[in-house]
Design a protein around this motif. Structure first.
Motif, PDB file in Angstrom:
ATOM      1  N   TYR A  22       0.836  -1.212   0.000  1.00 45.98           N
ATOM      2  CA  TYR A  22       0.000   0.000   0.000  1.00 45.98           C
ATOM      3  C   TYR A  22       0.869   1.259   0.000  1.00 45.98           C
ATOM      4  O   TYR A  22       0.566   2.236  -0.683  1.00 45.98           O
ATOM      5  CB  TYR A  22      -0.949   0.006   1.212  1.00 45.98           C
ATOM      6  N   TYR A  27      -0.559   5.059  -0.746  1.00 47.74           N
ATOM      7  CA  TYR A  27      -1.482   5.203   0.390  1.00 47.74           C
ATOM      8  C   TYR A  27      -0.772   5.812   1.594  1.00 47.74           C
ATOM      9  O   TYR A  27       0.441   5.670   1.761  1.00 47.74           O
ATOM     10  CB  TYR A  27      -2.018   3.829   0.819  1.00 47.74           C
ATOM     11  N   PHE A 206      -4.302  -6.236  -1.679  1.00 45.89           N
ATOM     12  CA  PHE A 206      -4.308  -4.926  -2.350  1.00 45.89           C
ATOM     13  C   PHE A 206      -5.272  -4.936  -3.536  1.00 45.89           C
ATOM     14  O   PHE A 206      -6.113  -4.047  -3.686  1.00 45.89           O
ATOM     15  CB  PHE A 206      -2.888  -4.563  -2.805  1.00 45.89           C
TER      16      PHE A 206
END
Ligand code: NAP
Length: 229
Positions: A22, A27, A206
């Protein structure tokens, strides 16, 4: 603003692999664990990582963690309930404490953390919650004992939550891996290349949270190519 993901129990193993995935994908990533040292190492590797020290087997600590995540990270796009521990055993022989500890760590932690973070996600009417269950959620197996009970419970939690969250646009995903090469297998003395790499589990977590919001991946079962150990 970057989408936010929180992954419990992520200073090592599957959780750390997911945090890396991530993070590399842009993110804002938050993680927790009990041990400071491994959290610190993860932060050195990923400087913008948000870390929290928390024992997820303690209800009050989990509720406090949820409060801190809400304050420091805002509304999550993705929550990954990953924290878990495995003590091999059998129901008729294991200590009561093993049962109680695994229910608290593997099941209660997801329940209380999710409930603490859901209000903001429900208000946003979007997001995904991934529960890391296990093939031990599906069948009895030798040495399963209370670990298997806790993972059956987590799968039940995941199914019921998915049902409830449909109207809020929140997708709930259950991931059931077989043997993954992490610290959980420290005592294993067979060939390590029989086990799945944690990066494979991270990849599927993911991907399952990055499809269109018209699709929910309900259940993902992954096994070593040569079968269970
Ligand atoms: N490995 C497998 O074969 C396998 C297969 C199926 C499912 N799973 C599930 O996948 C999840 C991750 O397993 P893993 O193998 O990646 O584990 P792991 O390598 O042992 O790592 C566990 C992580 O969780 C943290 N943790 C453990 N107990 C905690 C607690 N009470 N509170 C907060 N953090 C805690 C650990 O840090 P600290 O020790 O510092 O707290 C560590 O960061 C678990 O739910 C496990 O049941 C694993």
């Amino acid at each position: 603003m970057k989408p936010a993901v929180f992954i419990s129990g992520a200073s090592k193993g599957i959780g750390l692999a997911a945090a890396r995935k991530y993070y590399a994908s842009g993110y804002r990533v938050g993680i927790c664990a009990r041990g400071e040292e491994a959290l610190q190492l993860a932060k050195e590797e990923m400087p913008e990582l948000v870390t929290f020290t928390c024992d997820m087997s303690e209800k009050a600590a989990v509720k406090n963690l949820a409060r801190k995540i809400n304050e420091e990270m805002g509304t999550l796009e993705v929550l990954v309930n990953n924290a878990g521990s495995y003590i091999p055993g059998s129901i008729h022989e294991e200590e009561d404490e093993a049962y109680e500890m695994m229910i608290r760590t593997n099941m209660d932690s997801a329940y209380y953390l999710t409930k603490g973070l859901l209000p903001a996600m429900k208000a946003a009417k979007k997001g995904a919650i991934v529960n890391i269950a296990s093939i031990a959620s599906l069948d009895a197996y030798p040495g399963g004992g209370s670990y298997s009970i806790s993972k059956f419970a987590l799968l039940g939690f995941s199914k019921n939550l998915r049902f409830e969250m449909k109207e809020f646009g929140i997708r709930v995903i259950s991931v059931m891996p077989g043997a993954v090469l992490t610290n959980s297998w420290a005592a294993y003395d067979g060939p390590f290349d029989r086990l799945m790499p944690p990066e494979d589990i991270a990849e599927i977590i993911f991907t399952s949270t990055n499809l269109s919001n018209r699709t929910v991946v309900e259940d993902i079962v992954l096994r070593p190519q040569l079968g269970d150990l």
